[in-house]
Design a protein around this motif. Structure first.
Motif, PDB file in Angstrom:
ATOM      1  N   CYS A   1      -2.403  -2.247   7.648  1.00  5.38           N
ATOM      2  CA  CYS A   1      -2.900  -1.010   7.053  1.00  5.38           C
ATOM      3  C   CYS A   1      -4.241  -0.657   7.673  1.00  5.38           C
ATOM      4  CB  CYS A   1      -3.051  -1.165   5.544  1.00  5.38           C
ATOM      5  SG  CYS A   1      -3.618   0.347   4.737  1.00  5.38           S
ATOM      6  N   ILE A   2      -4.424   0.600   7.969  1.00  5.32           N
ATOM      7  CA  ILE A   2      -5.684   1.037   8.557  1.00  5.32           C
ATOM      8  C   ILE A   2      -6.852   0.805   7.602  1.00  5.32           C
ATOM      9  CG2 ILE A   2      -5.499   3.448   7.808  1.00  5.32           C
ATOM     10  CD1 ILE A   2      -6.705   4.119  10.650  1.00  5.32           C
TER      11      ILE A   2
ATOM     12  N   TYR B   1       0.153   3.983   8.057  1.00  4.86           N
ATOM     13  CA  TYR B   1      -0.022   5.370   7.571  1.00  4.86           C
ATOM     14  C   TYR B   1       0.516   6.415   8.534  1.00  4.86           C
ATOM     15  CZ  TYR B   1      -3.966   6.552  10.691  1.00  4.86           C
ATOM     16  OH  TYR B   1      -4.740   6.833  11.788  1.00  4.86           O
TER      17      TYR B   1
ATOM     18  N   ILE C   1       0.847  -1.199   0.000  1.00  2.00           N
ATOM     19  CA  ILE C   1       0.000   0.000   0.000  1.00  2.00           C
ATOM     20  C   ILE C   1       0.876   1.240   0.000  1.00  2.00           C
ATOM     21  CG2 ILE C   1      -1.528   1.444   1.436  1.00  2.00           C
ATOM     22  CD1 ILE C   1      -3.175  -0.665   0.357  1.00  2.00           C
TER      23      ILE C   1
HETATM   24 MO   LIG Z   1      -1.990   1.914   5.167  1.00  2.00          MO
END
Ligand SMILES: [Mo]
Ligand SMILES: Nc1nc2c(c(=O)[nH]1)N[C@H]1C(S)=C(S)[C@@H](COP(=O)(O)O)O[C@H]1N2
Length: 542
Positions: A306-307, A399, A260
């Motif tokens: 990953c969020i 992130y 990502i």
């Molecule tokens: Mo992410």
């Protein structure tokens, strides 16, 4: 064929030729950035956060191809209208082309690697060729082109076929190069194919293709086990893995590691020209790759997630990272826990492509194995995963922490908002406790027997203490068998041997972290703080 339509096509084909040429140059000579990719990249950066987030949610994995298609078709349409415009107002059309050149150049020069003169020449050259192609096509179809003499005689009536073939020598000589409908189609089709072929060749030569195919085999890391102060890990104990079909490997192979980022093409960094600067501390420093890897290195198993991961999703992987403790790097720069003030409260990681993440400085210094990492699973970081150096912080979503292609660490106050914070995601980003069923999938039909219901659960840095599986839609819960915990920073495998009877069954899983906190049942979307709820799988047993 309507004149207007032909003009439009001529302009669009001209643009295709321009893009094709520019891609070809980029393929042959990397310091000229791909103009198409550069424009698409700027679109990503300038898209307001809420909208970007929605688009990623709705489009999912197709977001990049769709973005590229929109940019390409949009440019072709603009060129088509400009060509149409040029028949009435050549000067304004020329100004339009000038604006296109300016936009292309501005986009290209936002790429960190763009070489000035070659890029200017490429953009101007490609647009000139595009205009020439458009002009020729318009001329060939008997349309007035700016600056050219009007072909003699009336143009062929619409729909006439006999006189219109390309092979009609007479038509050529009498009307300049007017070729009629079929000829126009052939010429513009030919030019379009040539443009596409050039673009394809460029992509092929540069080895980039679309984002998904970007990769070069990473080289093995030098053996660090002998160097002073360095720590390596033994192979994971057998007890940390549960051997059932469908269980993800305890350590995710680099090629399967989820991917990502906002970069359409992974930055290519030459380690010899790379440096990491650490700013905002008492003793700002700049470390070369050699300086960095000369600090005590260590291996550390950390699950990164990953969020944007949905409950049950695949945006989570477990790596064996090699790197230097972030706290050691900060110590080199004169930073220690006692020195944290409001002015140094946030640690910002900045990538060569300008992307940023940020988290509480105290997290970097609280004893967890936050790494300035240069290796994954015993090899150098793959290009896509941040070569040569990235951050990895146990317990935080990527992130806010996991800056790839890292070039700067800056300590600053909490007011600074990093890339995804500016785009409406929550500021802190601790990883929420989650669990996933991997050994059976939604809508599976299974035969009545003992079926292992297994998968992974993670609460990085807190660890996993218990996993429970329900086979009756959450009415009752059964304690699953846990594999040994590889590290508190990694996911943990579990299995529950289910005595499956015929019927429809709703399976659920829930995990309890090392602090005794069970993951919440309440369902939430990934935005803005991470998805919650129990992974649920419906199966039929026969
Ligand atoms: Mo992410
Ligand atoms: N330079 C840069 N680093 C980045 C990102 C990015 O877009 N650019 N994305 C982050 C996000 S959102 C995540 S989840 C992780 C993913 O790391 P991976 O692709 O190696 O799995 O990288 C982080 N680091």
């Amino acid at each position: 064929m309507k004149t207007r339509f032909r003009t439009f096509i001529a302009g669009a084909v001209g643009m295709l030729a321009a893009f094709g040429l520019a891609e070809l140059v980029h393929g042959l000579y990397q310091p000229v950035p791909s103009v198409l990719m550069a424009i698409a990249q700027r679109v990503i950066e300038f898209t307001p956060g809420g909208f970007a987030t929605r688009a990623i949610e709705i489009l999912g994995e197709a977001d990049i191809p769709i973005l590229l298609a929109v940019v390409t078709l949009g440019s072709l349409a603009i060129a088509g209208y400009l060509a149409d415009f040029s028949r009435r107002s050549p000067l304004f059309a020329l100004a339009g082309v000038g604006i296109l050149a300016a936009v292309a150049l501005a986009a290209a020069f936002a790429e960190p690697s763009a070489a000035l003169v070659p890029t200017v020449l490429t953009v101007i050259g490609a647009l000139s060729v595009g205009c020439a192609v458009a002009g020729l096509l318009m001329g060939a179809s008997g349309l007035r082109i700016p600056g050219a003499t009007q072909p003699a005689g009336p143009s062929a009536p619409e729909g006439e076929t006999v006189m219109e073939g390309v092979r009609s020598k007479e038509a050529h000589s009498k009307r300049g190069i007017s070729v009629g409908r079929r000829g126009f189609l052939l010429l513009s089709g030919g030019a379009a194919v040539a443009g596409l072929a050039a673009a394809g060749a460029g992509r092929l030569i540069s080895g980039e293709g679309l984002r998904e195919t970007v990769s070069t085999a990473p080289s093995a890391l030098p053996d660090l086990s002998a160097s002073a102060g360095s720590q390596t890990l033994p192979p994971p104990p057998a007890a940390a893995s549960i051997d059932v079909a469908g269980m993800p490997p305890l350590i995710t192979p680099a090629e399967d590691f989820y991917l990502i980022d906002t970069a359409l093409t992974a930055p290519r960094i030459d380690v010899n020209n790379w440096a990491l600067s650490v700013k905002g501390t008492d003793n700002p420093i700049e470390l070369s790759y050699n300086d960095l890897t000369s600090l005590p290195t260590r291996e550390s198993d950390v699950t990164l997630s990953c969020i944007s991961n949905e409950v049950g999703g695949g945006l989570v992987s477990n790596g064996r990272w090699t790197g230097v403790l972030l706290s050691d790097v900060l110590a080199e720069a004169g930073m220690s826990p006692e020195k944290i003030t409001s002015a140094t409260e946030q640690l910002v990681g900045r990538s060569v492509d300008g992307w940023t993440s940020g988290f509480k400085t105290e997290i970097a210094l609280d004893g967890r194995e936050a790494l300035v990492a240069f290796g994954l699973n015993g090899s150098e970081l793959p290009l896509d995963h941040g070569y040569p150096v990235r951050l990895v912080v146990p317990g935080l979503y990527g992130y806010v922490s996991a800056t790839k292609w890292l070039t700067e660490i800056e300590l600053t106050n909490w007011d600074f908002d990093a890339y995804w914070i500016q785009r409406s995601w929550s500021k802190e980003g601790p990883v929420l406790t989650q669990s996933r069923i991997d050994t059976v999938s939604d809508n599976d039909t299974l035969s009545a027997s003992t079926i292992p219901i297994g998968g992974v659960a993670w609460a990085p840095h807190r660890g996993i203490d218990r996993v429970e599986v329900s086979t009756d839609d959450g009415e009752t819960w059964n304690e699953a068998t846990l594999a040994a915990q590889l590290a508190a920073d990694t996911w943990r495998q579990y299995v529950y041997e289910w005595d499956a009877r015929p019927g429809e069954h709703t399976l659920k899983v829930r995990a309890t972290d090392g602090e005794g906190e069970t993951q919440t049942e309440e369902e939430a979307k990934p935005h803005p703080s991470g998805a919650t709820g129990y992974h649920t799988v419906e199966v039929t047993v026969e």
